[in-house]
Design an enzyme around this catalytic site. Structure first.
Site, short mmCIF file in Angstrom:
data_model
loop_
_atom_site.label_atom_id
_atom_site.label_comp_id
_atom_site.label_asym_id
_atom_site.label_seq_id
_atom_site.Cartn_x
_atom_site.Cartn_y
_atom_site.Cartn_z
N LYS B 109 25.50 -26.76 -24.96
CA LYS B 109 26.63 -26.18 -24.23
C LYS B 109 26.41 -26.50 -22.76
O LYS B 109 25.50 -25.96 -22.13
CB LYS B 109 26.72 -24.66 -24.44
CG LYS B 109 27.82 -24.02 -23.60
CD LYS B 109 27.81 -22.51 -23.69
CE LYS B 109 28.69 -21.94 -22.59
NZ LYS B 109 28.71 -20.47 -22.60
N GLY B 170 32.34 -12.99 -18.12
CA GLY B 170 31.98 -11.58 -18.05
C GLY B 170 33.07 -10.65 -17.58
O GLY B 170 32.86 -9.44 -17.50
N ALA B 197 34.35 -17.84 -22.68
CA ALA B 197 34.21 -16.96 -21.50
C ALA B 197 35.48 -16.19 -21.16
O ALA B 197 36.58 -16.71 -21.26
CB ALA B 197 33.76 -17.74 -20.27
#
Lengths: 69, 274
Positions: B109, B170, B197
Site C-alpha cells: 500500500k 481518520g 481512508a
C-alpha cells in the site's frame, strides 16, 4: 567503534560482522521473518549478515512489524 | 461474506483472488485479542501492517505481530504492508523494499504524504514511486486523490488498483465528493477502485459500494469504536449490502414524484360527473 543504531549514536565493541552485532551484542533473536536489518539505508538480507563488516559511523536500522492502517 | 457472491463478481487484483471486499487496518485496537476478534468478525481480504525501528525486546515480545500471524494462518486474508510516514518517493521506495523482505509479499500500500495537516498524498512523488516499484515487481496499491488524471496515470504505470481517499485519514467524514467518485467509476470501468481512508460509519462504506467501489479499506472507524468487534461485523454487512445493491442496479434519482401504485383502474378513474 561508533555506530548509529536505530537512529542513536552508540559505542560498541567492534563486532566481527553484522550478525555478531545484531544477534550477539544487541541480543536480537536469531530467527528469520521477525525483523530486518538495513545498513546505510540498504537492506541486508539475513544470508549476508555474516559477510558484512561494519565501519565507524555506519547507520544500522533494525525494523520489526507494527500495526498499521 | 466473500462466499455469498457469485464467481462472476469475485474481486481479482493482479491475477489474485481477494477473498473479501472489506479490507481492515490493524492499528489502534484496545488489545491484540480485540484486534483478532475484530478480524474474525470482519473476515477482511487484506490486513494492513507497517514496519518501524524496534529494540530486541520489542521484537521478542510483539503480541500484535503474533496475533496477526495467527489470523493469517487461519484465514484467506493477505497482508498489505504500507509505506506510512514516507514523504518522498525515495523514502517510500526504501520502506517498500524493507517491507517486502520483512513480510515476504509483493503487495504494497503505497503512501506518500504531501501535507502533514490533511495527510493528503503528494501525487507527484506517489507517481514516481509507483513507477519504480512496479518496475521492481511490486503490486502497488496507491493511496491517492480522486483526481481522474492521477488515477489514470497510476493505472497506466501498471498499478493493479487505485485507492482514492473518501475523506482525510481518520476524519470519518465519508465520501466527500460522490460526484467525483462517480466520474472515476464511469471513466475507469475496468479499473479496481478501492475507497481508502475517511470512512467513519457503515452507511458511508455502503454508499461507496453502492456507487461502484470494488472494496473499502478502513481502520479507525472499527478500532476506535466502543465495540470494535460489533463494528467490524456492521461494516462487513454494509459493504456486502452495498456491493449487492450496485450489482442489482440502483435506480436513477428523479426530481418529480412518480406514483408507484398505478392510477388506472381506480373506481373514479376518468369518470364523468353524474
Amino acid at each position: 567503534m561508533k555506530l548509529v543504531i536505530n537512529g542513536e549514536s552508540t559505542e560498541v565493541a567492534t563486532p566481527e560482522s553484522l550478525f555478531d552485532l545484531v544477534v550477539n551484542h544487541l541480543q536480537y533473536p536469531d530467527e528469520s521473518g521477525r525483523y530486518i536489518v538495513a545498513v546505510n539505508s540498504e537492506l541486508v538480507t539475513k544470508d549476508r549478515w555474516t559477510d558484512v563488516a561494519l565501519k565507524d559511523n555506519d547507520l544500522v536500522d533494525i525494523l520489526g512489524v507494527i500495526t498499521g492502517g | 461474506m466473500a462466499n455469498t457472491e457469485s464467481s462472476t463478481s469475485q474481486l481479482t487484483i493482479a491475477e489474485t483472488v481477494i477473498s473479501s471486499r472489506f479490507w481492515l487496518g490493524s492499528s489502534d485496537y484496545p488489545s491484540p485479542d480485540i484486534m483478532g476478534a475484530a478480524f474474525a468478525a470482519a473476515n477482511p481480504g487484506f490486513v494492513t501492517v507497517s514496519l518501524r525501528r524496534q529494540t530486541a525486546g520489542q521484537v521478542k515480545h510483539n503480541d500484535y505481530r503474533h496475533r496477526i500471524e495467527e489470523w493469517l494462518a487461519s484465514s484467506r486474508a493477505k497482508l498489505l504492508p504500507n509505506t506510512a510516514g514516507a514523504t518522498s518517493a525515495k523514502e517510500a521506495i526504501h520502506l517498500a523494499v524493507l517491507a517486502r523482505e520483512l513480510f515476504n509479499t509483493q503487495w504494497i500500500k503505497l503512501e506518500v504524504i504531501g501535507d502533514d495537516y490533511s495527510l493528503q498524498p503528494d501525487v507527484f512523488e506517489l507517481v514516481a514511486a509507483a513507477k519504480e516499484l512496479q518496475q521492481q515487481g511490486f503490486s502497488v496499491l496507491p493511496y491517492c486523490t480522486d483526481d481522474l488524471g492521477v488515477c489514470e496515470k497510476l493505472l497506466s504505470l501498471g498499478c493493479p488498483a487505485v485507492m482514492p481517499l473518501a475523506a482525510p485519514i481518520g476524519t470519518g467524514k465519508g465520501l466527500l465528493n460522490p460526484y467525483q467518485f462517480q466520474t472515476l467509476r464511469s471513466s475507469l470501468k475496468e479499473a479496481v477502485i478501492v475507497i481508502d481512508a475517511g470512512i467513519g460509519r457503515p452507511s458511508q462504506a455502503m454508499q461507496a459500494m453502492e456507487l461502484g467501489a470494488d472494496a473499502v479499506l478502513l481502520n479507525t472507524a472499527v478500532a476506535k469504536s466502543n465495540d470494535p468487534v460489533a463494528m467490524a461485523s456492521a461494516f462487513a454487512s454494509a459493504i456486502e449490502a452495498g456491493r449487492r445493491a450496485y450489482l442489482a442496479g440502483v435506480i436513477p434519482e428523479r426530481d418529480r414524484a412518480v406514483p408507484s401504485t398505478p392510477n388506472a383502474g381506480l373506481p373514479f378513474w376518468h369518470q364523468s360527473a353524474p
